[in-house]
Design a protein around this motif. Structure first.
Motif, PDB file in Angstrom:
ATOM      1  N   PHE A  92       0.841  -1.194   0.000  1.00 23.94           N
ATOM      2  CA  PHE A  92       0.000   0.000   0.000  1.00 23.94           C
ATOM      3  C   PHE A  92       0.879   1.249   0.000  1.00 23.94           C
ATOM      4  CE2 PHE A  92      -2.548  -3.364   1.940  1.00 23.94           C
ATOM      5  CZ  PHE A  92      -3.704  -3.283   1.176  1.00 23.94           C
ATOM      6  N   GLY A  93       0.729   2.048  -1.032  1.00 22.22           N
ATOM      7  CA  GLY A  93       1.572   3.237  -1.169  1.00 22.22           C
ATOM      8  C   GLY A  93       0.952   4.454  -0.510  1.00 22.22           C
ATOM      9  N   PRO A  94       1.617   5.608  -0.656  1.00 27.22           N
ATOM     10  CA  PRO A  94       1.082   6.849  -0.079  1.00 27.22           C
ATOM     11  C   PRO A  94      -0.300   7.136  -0.672  1.00 27.22           C
ATOM     12  CG  PRO A  94       3.280   7.207  -1.017  1.00 27.22           C
ATOM     13  CD  PRO A  94       2.868   5.829  -1.394  1.00 27.22           C
ATOM     14  N   GLY A  95      -1.180   7.651   0.155  1.00 18.55           N
ATOM     15  CA  GLY A  95      -2.504   8.022  -0.335  1.00 18.55           C
ATOM     16  C   GLY A  95      -3.525   6.897  -0.167  1.00 18.55           C
ATOM     17  N   THR A  96      -3.097   5.752   0.369  1.00 20.37           N
ATOM     18  CA  THR A  96      -4.053   4.665   0.580  1.00 20.37           C
ATOM     19  C   THR A  96      -4.997   5.037   1.719  1.00 20.37           C
ATOM     20  OG1 THR A  96      -2.304   3.120   0.037  1.00 20.37           O
ATOM     21  CG2 THR A  96      -4.280   2.198   1.020  1.00 20.37           C
ATOM     22  N   LYS A  97      -6.274   4.739   1.524  1.00 18.05           N
ATOM     23  CA  LYS A  97      -7.222   4.962   2.611  1.00 18.05           C
ATOM     24  C   LYS A  97      -7.119   3.820   3.608  1.00 18.05           C
ATOM     25  CE  LYS A  97     -10.997   7.085   0.115  1.00 18.05           C
ATOM     26  NZ  LYS A  97     -12.341   6.746  -0.326  1.00 18.05           N
ATOM     27  N   ILE A  98      -7.317   4.143   4.868  1.00 20.27           N
ATOM     28  CA  ILE A  98      -7.249   3.106   5.900  1.00 20.27           C
ATOM     29  C   ILE A  98      -8.307   2.031   5.616  1.00 20.27           C
ATOM     30  CG2 ILE A  98      -7.610   2.654   8.358  1.00 20.27           C
ATOM     31  CD1 ILE A  98      -6.344   5.500   8.774  1.00 20.27           C
ATOM     32  N   GLN A  99      -9.482   2.483   5.164  1.00 21.59           N
ATOM     33  CA  GLN A  99     -10.564   1.535   4.898  1.00 21.59           C
ATOM     34  C   GLN A  99     -10.159   0.500   3.844  1.00 21.59           C
ATOM     35  OE1 GLN A  99     -13.219   1.416   6.905  1.00 21.59           O
ATOM     36  NE2 GLN A  99     -13.652  -0.510   5.862  1.00 21.59           N
ATOM     37  N   GLU A 100      -9.372   0.934   2.857  1.00 21.89           N
ATOM     38  CA  GLU A 100      -8.914  -0.011   1.829  1.00 21.89           C
ATOM     39  C   GLU A 100      -8.094  -1.122   2.481  1.00 21.89           C
ATOM     40  OE1 GLU A 100      -6.669   1.756  -1.487  1.00 21.89           O
ATOM     41  OE2 GLU A 100      -7.934   3.529  -1.272  1.00 21.89           O
ATOM     42  N   ILE A 101      -7.248  -0.723   3.424  1.00 19.54           N
ATOM     43  CA  ILE A 101      -6.387  -1.703   4.088  1.00 19.54           C
ATOM     44  C   ILE A 101      -7.241  -2.652   4.937  1.00 19.54           C
ATOM     45  CG2 ILE A 101      -4.442  -1.990   5.678  1.00 19.54           C
ATOM     46  CD1 ILE A 101      -3.480   0.792   4.794  1.00 19.54           C
ATOM     47  N   VAL A 102      -8.204  -2.065   5.655  1.00 19.72           N
ATOM     48  CA  VAL A 102      -9.090  -2.884   6.493  1.00 19.72           C
ATOM     49  C   VAL A 102      -9.841  -3.901   5.623  1.00 19.72           C
ATOM     50  CG1 VAL A 102     -11.123  -2.852   7.986  1.00 19.72           C
ATOM     51  CG2 VAL A 102      -9.364  -1.080   8.232  1.00 19.72           C
ATOM     52  N   ASP A 103     -10.394  -3.421   4.521  1.00 26.54           N
ATOM     53  CA  ASP A 103     -11.141  -4.313   3.636  1.00 26.54           C
ATOM     54  C   ASP A 103     -10.245  -5.432   3.110  1.00 26.54           C
ATOM     55  OD1 ASP A 103     -13.333  -2.763   4.045  1.00 26.54           O
ATOM     56  OD2 ASP A 103     -13.171  -1.654   2.151  1.00 26.54           O
ATOM     57  N   TYR A 104      -9.037  -5.040   2.734  1.00 28.95           N
ATOM     58  CA  TYR A 104      -8.112  -6.042   2.213  1.00 28.95           C
ATOM     59  C   TYR A 104      -7.826  -7.102   3.276  1.00 28.95           C
ATOM     60  CZ  TYR A 104      -4.247  -8.280  -0.115  1.00 28.95           C
ATOM     61  OH  TYR A 104      -3.454  -9.227  -0.711  1.00 28.95           O
ATOM     62  N   ILE A 105      -7.545  -6.633   4.475  1.00 36.20           N
ATOM     63  CA  ILE A 105      -7.225  -7.575   5.562  1.00 36.20           C
ATOM     64  C   ILE A 105      -8.380  -8.550   5.776  1.00 36.20           C
ATOM     65  CG2 ILE A 105      -6.920  -7.762   8.077  1.00 36.20           C
ATOM     66  CD1 ILE A 105      -5.242  -5.179   7.936  1.00 36.20           C
ATOM     67  N   LYS A 106      -9.598  -7.977   5.871  1.00 36.51           N
ATOM     68  CA  LYS A 106     -10.751  -8.833   6.194  1.00 36.51           C
ATOM     69  C   LYS A 106     -11.006  -9.880   5.124  1.00 36.51           C
ATOM     70  CE  LYS A 106     -13.032  -6.016   9.601  1.00 36.51           C
ATOM     71  NZ  LYS A 106     -14.047  -5.027   9.923  1.00 36.51           N
ATOM     72  N   SER A 107     -10.654  -9.574   3.880  1.00 39.57           N
ATOM     73  CA  SER A 107     -10.957 -10.556   2.836  1.00 39.57           C
ATOM     74  C   SER A 107      -9.763 -11.449   2.507  1.00 39.57           C
ATOM     75  CB  SER A 107     -11.460  -9.842   1.580  1.00 39.57           C
ATOM     76  OG  SER A 107     -10.515  -8.888   1.181  1.00 39.57           O
ATOM     77  N   HIS A 108      -8.614 -11.198   3.155  1.00 34.40           N
ATOM     78  CA  HIS A 108      -7.448 -12.013   2.801  1.00 34.40           C
ATOM     79  C   HIS A 108      -6.800 -12.732   3.980  1.00 34.40           C
ATOM     80  CE1 HIS A 108      -7.800  -9.533  -0.802  1.00 34.40           C
ATOM     81  NE2 HIS A 108      -7.096 -10.451  -1.416  1.00 34.40           N
ATOM     82  N   LEU A 109      -7.494 -12.802   5.106  1.00 32.65           N
ATOM     83  CA  LEU A 109      -6.903 -13.481   6.264  1.00 32.65           C
ATOM     84  C   LEU A 109      -6.552 -14.910   5.906  1.00 32.65           C
ATOM     85  CD1 LEU A 109      -9.147 -12.232   9.175  1.00 32.65           C
ATOM     86  CD2 LEU A 109      -6.773 -11.619   8.727  1.00 32.65           C
ATOM     87  N   LYS A 110      -5.439 -15.366   6.435  1.00 30.18           N
ATOM     88  CA  LYS A 110      -5.000 -16.709   6.068  1.00 30.18           C
ATOM     89  C   LYS A 110      -5.500 -17.773   7.036  1.00 30.18           C
ATOM     90  CE  LYS A 110      -1.096 -15.486   3.275  1.00 30.18           C
ATOM     91  NZ  LYS A 110       0.279 -15.810   2.923  1.00 30.18           N
ATOM     92  N   ARG A 111      -6.173 -17.355   8.093  1.00 32.87           N
ATOM     93  CA  ARG A 111      -6.733 -18.362   8.995  1.00 32.87           C
ATOM     94  C   ARG A 111      -7.938 -17.813   9.737  1.00 32.87           C
ATOM     95  NH1 ARG A 111      -2.029 -16.899  12.634  1.00 32.87           N
ATOM     96  NH2 ARG A 111      -3.028 -16.229  14.541  1.00 32.87           N
TER      97      ARG A 111
END
Lengths: 131, 571, 347
Positions: free
Chosen positions: A112-131
């Motif tokens: 995630f580069g500069p300018g990424t919204k926190i929500q984008e990161i949260v969404d990514y995390i929630k849909s890519h958890l490995k366990r």
């Protein structure tokens, strides 16, 4: 009850630019995640040790100095040696496009580069958890 | 009727007329088209009115509050002629790879009309590690130039006459060591210390507060700073001993008011520390310089610079008894806001930088660094650096903005905002003084240890991020007017090869193999001994540097004596 | 219907983790703690039943103090001292969960950086997840896991707000309360109960001028506390507090480490005192009484829920409520159900 997601936010390398790491930490907290912040100047060993002990779902590495070309692969190599493979690993900071592919090759799931919204990161995390 | 009475009468009329205009004309217009926002505020959360009139600056006294350029309280300008005599110094911060590569970049900038040098060091130098240390892994030459020993420094200024150019060095915890290296290079070129001009940043307080490149705890760090001030006052009289920096405080996410207040308070803390050492304030205060950020809100930035000059002058004269006008006069360098640059549509950054640079010029900066538009992507490329420099040259030569001193002075808005910035700044001063029981120096150190500054900055930066995500703050091309098509590729990005590291480590080892080892060790021992007492350390550091001890070795010795500082993290 | 507490099955996954922990696998320890954090008593039960005979060996130190008192830094110093003696140390650092988002920021690790990679040290950050009492039930279970893992010392460090101090006391052998000097009136704000739960008072940041003043304030407070009548709310604490131990007050500097060895001596002397006077056993009895209450409450609540939602008999009671007659209000009906319930469980 929704599972509590635990993440570690770590800053490898020597750069002291922790504004991004701290804003993200706070943003993830406000999105309901549990965030362990490990501070500046983390060596690969420090980071691996933190992951072993804290058993997080996610590790976010933030780096702005350009040292990612060396440090990210070094960290990933140590994870491999420890047999840690169920932690979602993300990178952030100033990382040129051409390096992103290389970082993904060594096992960083997303950058995630500069300018990424926190929500984008949260969404990514929630849909890519490995366990 | 006296003129005061006439003015008062006028004010009454203006006030009444404004009321009428608001209730009749504006109200009607708003019924048709309401304002774009419910509240207008600047980046310091100060509410901005729709219109300013003489009523907003009714308590202002021209002579007392503004005065004339180059005279107390310096609100209008630091120099009597400002840019009509000389433009500001165009000083682009540069440093990449090894000393040889940076030397070439310096020469390129000088050839293109740059008038001062500014050195960016790589992180291992900043933190006092040798390039060969495991802590330096991946960092060598990445964010600045790799300097380990005097040999690197000689290479860095090879073919550049130090008697003709001034050099600014962005270095803090190891500032005294790099200064000594510069003095040693000057000596080799035959330029005596008293002729050398330049600046070391040497501002450790803001490191604890924002930038985080501290090494030792605050007390020994302050001692090193005062040692440097004392040494330079006697031996390097033209050197700016501290560049009291708000830039990093702002980059860490503070508001403009916080940048102003914390920076000036830090400056006053150094003044108190110098006085505490027994120095006369007029001996060293004229060599303190400042360094501010120039961010997006145009008028807020201009008001910030004008307020800074006035606040500094007032406090130096009133609180610290300075008599020399040079002590009252605040001079500053400006850099445009790195944090405002976007990775999306990078060419838009050229426009952002232009506006920020113009604000700095209208605010009366003494020197300026304009950021390169590709810096949100990587280290700046040569072409981008040239455009950044050209931006300054266009403002200087083509816009006419430099032809009148303080052209915005007297603007109702700018004056009202300048007053407001001063007022808010004084509120912070009061808080800091309270923490130090009347002393700004003590308050600054207590504030650092209590995380006062860190918390203030973290809150401001988080608030800004929230506003950005809520689109209350707009970044063109990022959260509004998003362009999905293909943008023009920026010029080739600079990448520092990992080979630089190998080469640098080899050179370091060569230097160590060739130096007089017994002498080097003796010098390090001596530093260890002096560090435990109270004698000024600088002459001994100078000896060590000349004996080719590395920055990492000298800091390593000091680390053992002074110990290492660790902060609590504040979000 | 069988109560869920009675089942004694253990997941293979959990069993394997315990086996790995027995061989010293640190990741298995970490994962077991994650399990008790996320799985609730149903999971904890399996773990505790399996490891319980291997516990009871660790010495547990509770550390509490207001934010900014320097307790994390001090915890790190205490751990460093014990590490020097070659002991195995585990730290549980508890931080509050945000009541608004349910998230948490756990920043204690940063202050323990100097010891990060020492293999004898294990640091685990935990959010209290908003459970009443600050120290969540999971913390108590994490203590048992670290105990079974073979920790010589377990330090539980938590922010000192309200109930959590009492909670530390329930779980620790020796409780330290850390105070910064000169934070104004907070000494008055501390509830009378604090002297009851504190074994050692630490005034940190001794380099500050007000440190001595704070020490004096504490000593005065202790003088008064020795003579006052027990606060009703805390009466159960008073019962087990030995009158012979007057909490000592010590000054430290957590950053420089000054007086930390002396603090360790105090901790050790309290440990000895507890052992010889029987205080330790009283504390243990107290701890497990509460632990048992927590467990029973949890499972009984679950049983009640199941009863209410799945037992057809209940529908008759609910129908009564819906009649809106005298004596059929939800309180009266609940009393009737409770009576039946008590007969089943306690007669």
């Amino acid at each position: 009850m929704e599972k509590n997601i635990r993440c570690i936010v770590a800053k490898p390398g020597l750069d002291g630019h922790d504004r991004g790491a701290k804003v993200i930490s706070r943003g993830l907290r406000d999105a309901g995640l549990e965030v362990i912040y490990t501070g500046l100047h983390q060596t690969a060993d420090d980071i691996v040790e933190s992951v072993v002990q804290e058993d997080p779902d996610v590790l976010l590495l933030s780096i702005l100095s350009g040292a990612h070309t060396i440090l990210f692969p070094e960290i990933m190599k140590k994870f491999k040696e420890e047999g840690i493979n169920d932690v979602l690993i993300l990178g952030g900071g100033i990382i040129p496009d051409e390096d992103i592919a290389k970082m993904k090759e060594v096992g960083i799931s997303e950058i995630f580069g500069p300018g990424t919204k926190i929500q984008e990161i949260v969404d990514y995390i929630k849909s890519h958890l490995k366990r | 009727m006296t003129s005061t009475e006439k003015n008062r009468g006028n004010l009454e009329i203006i006030k009444k007329e404004k009321e009428r205009w608001t209730n009749e004309i504006v109200k009607k217009s708003l019924e048709r088209v309401p304002e774009r926002k419910r509240v207008f505020k600047n980046l310091s959360n100060i509410n901005i009115n729709s219109l300013y009139t003489p009523d907003d600056i009714k308590n202002m006294d021209y002579i007392k509050d503004l005065g004339f350029p180059g005279e107390y309280p310096y609100t209008r300008a630091a120099q009597p002629t400002s840019y009509r005599a000389r433009f500001w110094t165009m000083r682009q911060f540069a440093g990449l790879g090894d000393a040889k590569e940076t030397n070439q970049r310096f020469k390129y900038l000088i050839a293109n009309g740059q008038t001062g040098l500014s050195v960016a060091f790589h992180l291992p130098t900043i933190y006092g590690y040798e390039s060969s240390s495991p802590m330096s892994s991946g960092e060598v030459g990445k964010e600045g130039v790799a300097i380990d020993t005097l040999t690197d420094m000689e290479q860095l200024f090879d073919g550049i006459d130090l008697s003709k150019i001034s050099t600014s060095m962005t270095i803090n915890a190891p500032a005294s060591i790099l200064l000594c290296m510069y003095l040693a290079v000057g000596e080799k070129q035959g330029v005596p210390m008293e002729k050398l001009t330049g600046t070391i940043q040497n501002d450790i307080l803001k490191e604890y507060q924002a930038q985080k490149s501290y090494i030792f705890p605050p007390e020994p760090s302050m001692r090193l700073i005062v040692d440097t001030i004392e040494f330079c006052t006697k031996n390097v009289p033209k050197w700016n001993t501290i560049s009291i920096s708000g830039y990093h405080i702002r980059e860490a996410g503070s508001t403009a008011v916080q940048e102003l207040a914390f920076t000036l308070a830090n400056g006053l803390a150094y003044v108190e520390a110098g006085i505490e050492r027994g120095l006369n304030v007029d001996e060293f205060a004229p060599r303190l310089s400042h360094f501010f950020n120039s961010h997006n809100n145009f008028f807020e930035e201009i008001a910030k610079y004008r307020a800074a000059r006035r606040i500094w002058a007032k406090h130096l004269r009133e609180d610290y008894g300075a008599k020399d006008p040079k002590s009252w006069r605040l001079r500053f360098h400006t850099q445009t806001a790195g944090v405002s640059l976007t990775a999306k549509e990078p060419y838009n950054n050229v426009i952002r930088v232009t506006l920020q640079a113009l604000a700095a010029v209208l605010g009366g900066t003494q020197s300026l660094h304009t950021n390169s538009f590709d810096e949100a992507l990587a280290l700046p490329s040569e072409e981008a650096v040239r455009i950044a420099l050209r931006t300054q040259q266009i403002i200087a030569e083509e816009s006419g903005a430099a032809d009148v001193i303080d052209p915005l002075g007297g603007s109702y808005y700018v004056e009202a905002l300048t007053n407001k910035m001063e007022e808010e700044c004084e509120k912070y001063f009061a808080k800091i003084k309270k923490m130090g029981k009347g002393s700004i120096l003590k308050g600054s150190i207590v504030g650092v240890k209590n995380n006062f500054y860190q918390r203030e900055i973290a809150n401001a930066s988080y608030q800004f991020q929230r506003e950005l995500e809520a689109k209350e703050q707009i970044q063109v091309g990022v959260n509004k007017y998003i362009f999905e098509g293909k943008v023009i590729e920026p010029p080739e990005l600079i990448k520092i090869s990992d080979e630089v590291s190998k080469e640098q480590i080899k050179n370091l080892n060569d230097v160590k193999a060739q130096r007089d080892e017994a002498l080097a060790q003796k010098c390090l021992e001596k530093i260890k001994e002096i560090a435990q007492g109270t004698e000024n350390l600088i002459p001994y550091i100078l000896d060590a540097v000349k004996a080719y001890c590395s920055v990492g070795e000298i800091i390593g010795v000091l680390r053992k004596i002074f110990t290492v500082y660790r902060e609590e993290s504040i979000f | 219907m069988e109560s869920s507490i009675k089942s004694s099955k253990i997941d293979l996954d959990i069993y394997n983790l315990i086996e790995k922990m027995r061989k010293g696998d640190r990741r298995a320890v970490a994962r077991l703690i994650t399990k008790v954090e996320n799985g609730g008593p149903e999971v904890s039960k399996q773990i505790i039943k399996e490891i319980y005979p291997e516990t009871g060996k660790s010495f547990i130190i509770g550390i509490t103090g207001s934010p900014g008192s320097g307790k994390s830094t001090l915890t790190n110093q205490i751990a460093s001292e014990y590490l020097k003696k070659g002991l195995k140390i585990s730290i549980i650092a508890v931080d509050p969960t945000s009541p608004f988002s349910g998230g948490a920021l756990l920043g204690d690790r940063i202050r323990m950086k100097s010891n990060f990679t020492n293999k004898n040290l294990f640091i685990r950050s935990m959010a209290n997840r908003g459970k009443l009492g600050g120290l969540a039930m999971a913390t108590k279970e994490a203590i048992h896991i670290f105990d079974a893992y073979g920790s010589d010392i377990i330090i539980v460090e938590t922010v000192g707000v309200g109930q959590s101090e009492i909670d530390i006391f329930k779980s620790a052998h020796t409780t330290l309360v850390i105070m910064p000097p000169g934070m104004g009136d907070e000494i008055q704000a501390i509830k009378a109960g604090i002297t009851e739960i504190t074994d050692i008072f630490v005034v940190n940041k001794m380099d500050r001028n007000e440190a001595d003043k704070r020490v004096n304030e504490l000593e005065t407070m202790l003088d008064i506390a020795e003579n006052i009548v027990v606060d009703q709310k805390n009466h159960n604490i008073r019962i087990i507090k030995s009158n012979k131990w007057r909490p000592p007050v010590i000054k430290t500097n957590a950053i420089s480490g000054e007086n930390v060895p002396e603090l360790i001596e105090l901790i050790e002397s309290h440990r000895e005192f507890s052992k010889t006077t029987g205080l330790k056993n009283k504390k243990l009895a107290y701890r497990y009484k509460h632990y048992v209450v927590d467990i029973i409450q949890y499972f009984q609540n679950k049983d009640i829920e199941r009863l209410i939602f799945s037992n057809p008999k209940i529908n008759e009671f609910i129908d009564q409520i819906l009649s809106y007659k005298t004596g059929s209000d939800p309180y009266s009906i609940s009393e009737m159900i409770l009576e039946l319930f008590s007969k089943r469980y306690f007669s």
